[in-house]
Design an enzyme around this catalytic site. Structure first.
Site, PDB file in Angstrom:
ATOM      1  N   HIS A   1       0.828  -1.214   0.000  1.00 17.26           N
ATOM      2  CA  HIS A   1       0.000   0.000   0.000  1.00 17.26           C
ATOM      3  C   HIS A   1       0.856   1.256   0.000  1.00 17.26           C
ATOM      4  O   HIS A   1       1.833   1.383   0.732  1.00 17.26           O
ATOM      5  CB  HIS A   1      -1.021  -0.004   1.140  1.00 17.26           C
ATOM      6  CG  HIS A   1      -0.479   0.036   2.528  1.00 17.26           C
ATOM      7  ND1 HIS A   1      -0.140   1.211   3.171  1.00 17.26           N
ATOM      8  CD2 HIS A   1      -0.246  -0.948   3.424  1.00 17.26           C
ATOM      9  CE1 HIS A   1       0.265   0.948   4.402  1.00 17.26           C
ATOM     10  NE2 HIS A   1       0.223  -0.361   4.584  1.00 17.26           N
TER      11      HIS A   1
ATOM     12  N   ASP B   1       6.162   0.642   6.740  1.00 16.88           N
ATOM     13  CA  ASP B   1       4.701   0.526   6.579  1.00 16.88           C
ATOM     14  C   ASP B   1       4.197   1.637   5.649  1.00 16.88           C
ATOM     15  O   ASP B   1       3.779   2.684   6.125  1.00 16.88           O
ATOM     16  CB  ASP B   1       4.020   0.614   7.940  1.00 16.88           C
ATOM     17  CG  ASP B   1       2.534   0.296   7.894  1.00 16.88           C
ATOM     18  OD1 ASP B   1       2.090  -0.355   6.926  1.00 16.88           O
ATOM     19  OD2 ASP B   1       1.829   0.699   8.817  1.00 16.88           O
TER      20      ASP B   1
ATOM     21  N   GLU C   1      -4.933   1.841   2.517  1.00 13.71           N
ATOM     22  CA  GLU C   1      -5.011   0.675   3.393  1.00 13.71           C
ATOM     23  C   GLU C   1      -5.150   1.090   4.848  1.00 13.71           C
ATOM     24  O   GLU C   1      -5.854   0.443   5.626  1.00 13.71           O
ATOM     25  CB  GLU C   1      -3.754  -0.187   3.222  1.00 13.71           C
ATOM     26  CG  GLU C   1      -3.785  -1.518   3.968  1.00 13.71           C
ATOM     27  CD  GLU C   1      -3.312  -1.433   5.413  1.00 13.71           C
ATOM     28  OE1 GLU C   1      -3.566  -2.370   6.176  1.00 13.71           O
ATOM     29  OE2 GLU C   1      -2.676  -0.418   5.790  1.00 13.71           O
TER      30      GLU C   1
END
Length: 475
Positions: free
Chosen positions: A292, A304, A338
């Site tokens: 993502h 992340d 996401e």
């Protein structure tokens, strides 16, 4: 000499791919042969000596940074991904429109309380989706709890109070994602429960097994709560949680103050970024690999999920640079949203269904860029033995953890009776040190670990392309 060896490997692989064609849904693991070992070795050699993912990640994180859905930085990341895919020469590159939530943090949050006249400043950050406090902030007595059930039992006793959710990770669990799963309901659902009983705010222990001074943000939800029961919510650092808990035992009537100015704006237009290499035999059957593109705003979104984004694109690059002509069309998808809505993953699956696309498999990388450990499997029982049989090919590269289980949030909407879903699983021990915190920066990513992951993912996609196939789902 290197060029001669590469040409030999490439020719061998292409010839073998043509000799081992299959359209069946299950294949004996005996068909996995020496050619596969050669191809996998070459993926790792290319990634470790001429990998591109690390420099792509440097550009994404250092020059764009945090990419919260709806933000200017998210749009910059979309343009970055599209440009990079075109430069890599993928057969087709396009943007898939999707409307996304647009939550903004506003001014830096403030929190404190006093002990015997001494003010204790608290590291704090609003949770994504929360409302703001009143302009002058919120001050109230604090009730510490370990679960949502405790709040339910307290009922009206929480009225006018700030609820402090302080259940830590279970550090006896080796899999830190399991520890995270055992705590995250406090962050996501705690405010809905506290609000219906008249609490004026909630604060949550950060979702990390580390003891530090960094608050970790993340999504929260109001669920079925009425708007009048919405209350502000924020995360405080784990060190601050330990100290506050200690001070509450000594001073049960202490008052906690926090102020935040976050806001939810109207949905904003954005995009999934998609690039593909056309299949040589089944161009209308797809294998998707993705991560993502959006991230939280506190840091650079490196682990992340910048690592998943660049690894997914490098899978296609490694196939191309090693002369692999896939049977199926291989897509790299950079999913948007996401973190606080899953709009990108849902949109991709929705469009696939509308177009009657046949998805053979999908692989997601959204667990950080640490040392590769293995893959999860979520698919038919018929293909499970085949999938697990590939472990022997990748064990020499440290990929020993092969298990059934959840594959990933963005590819999960593709789930049907035939598709094989897989999640890339790196070592999890350090991931939650950085997850959703200001520490999730480029310098926390190791070049070699990142490129090992790219090669591992390329190897699995190669095997799925060579040995998996499905018939159209009957309606």
């Amino acid at each position: 000499m290197k060029k001669i060896l590469l040409a030999f490997f490439t020719a061998t692989i292409i010839i073998s791919c043509n000799e081992n064609k299959t359209t069946t849904n299950t294949i004996s693991t005996n068909t996995v042969n020496k050619t596969d070992s050669i191809a996998i070795k070459q993926f790792f050699s290319t990634a470790l000596t001429d990998g591109k993912a690390y420099e792509w990640l440097r550009d994404l994180t250092q020059n764009i940074g945090g990419r919260l859905s709806g933000s200017p930085e998210a749009q910059m990341a979309v343009e970055w991904g599209e440009k990079l895919m075109k430069e890599e020469g993928f057969d087709k590159v396009w943007l898939q429109p999707v409307m996304v939530p647009h939550w903004v943090r506003g001014e830096k949050e403030v929190a404190n309380y006093s002990i015997n006249g001494t003010k204790i400043n608290v590291p704090i950050c609003a949770l994504g989706g929360s409302i703001a406090t009143p302009k002058n902030g919120v001050m109230a007595e604090v009730i510490e709890v370990k679960s949502l059930d405790e709040v339910e039992k307290l009922g009206e006793k929480v009225r006018g109070k700030i609820i402090f959710y302080n259940r830590p990770f279970d550090n006896t669990l080796i899999n830190t994602f399991a520890a995270y799963g055992g705590c995250v309901d406090q962050r996501y659902g705690g405010t809905e429960v506290a609000g219906k009983y008249g609490a004026v705010g909630t604060i949550v222990r950060s979702m990390t097994n580390n003891l530090d001074d960094y608050p970790h943000t993340g999504s929260m939800g109001y669920g079925k709560a009425k708007p009048e029961d919405y209350i502000p919510t924020a995360a405080i650092s784990t060190n601050a949680s330990e100290l506050l808990s200690k001070h509450l035992k000594e001073n049960p009537n202490l008052k906690f103050y926090f102020k935040q100015s976050c806001e939810t704006l109207p949905d904003a237009p954005s995009f999934n970024v998609i690039g593909e290499i056309a299949g040589s035999e089944f161009p209308n059957k797809y294998i998707t690999v993705g991560g993502h593109l959006d991230s939280w705003d506190l840091a650079e979104g490196a682990h992340d999920d910048g690592t998943g984004v660049v690894q997914s694109m490098e899978v296609l690059s490694l196939l191309k640079r090693n002369g692999i002509k896939p049977k199926h069309t291989i897509r790299a998808v950079l999913f948007m949203n996401e973190e606080n809505g899953l709009r990108g993953g849902k949109k991709y699956a929705e469009e696939a269904k509308l177009k009657n696309e046949i998805h053979v498999a999908a692989l997601e990388s959204d667990s950080g860029g640490h040392t590769p450990r293995g893959f999860s499997y979520n698919g038919t029982k018929e293909n499970q033995e085949l999938f697990m049989g590939w472990k022997s090919l990748l064990e020499p590269y440290g990929l020993t953890d092969w298990h059934t289980g959840y594959a990933g949030a963005d590819i999960n909407p593709l789930k049907n009776e035939t598709v094989t879903l897989s999640g890339y699983k790196p070592d999890s021990q350090r991931y939650f040190d950085y997850h959703h915190a200001a520490t999730d920066t480029f310098d926390k990513v190791n070049l070699r670990e990142l490129e090992l992951g790219s090669a591992a993912m390329a190897s699995l996609v190669y095997l799925m392309d060579k040995y998996l196939d499905v018939e159209p789902v009957k309606k």
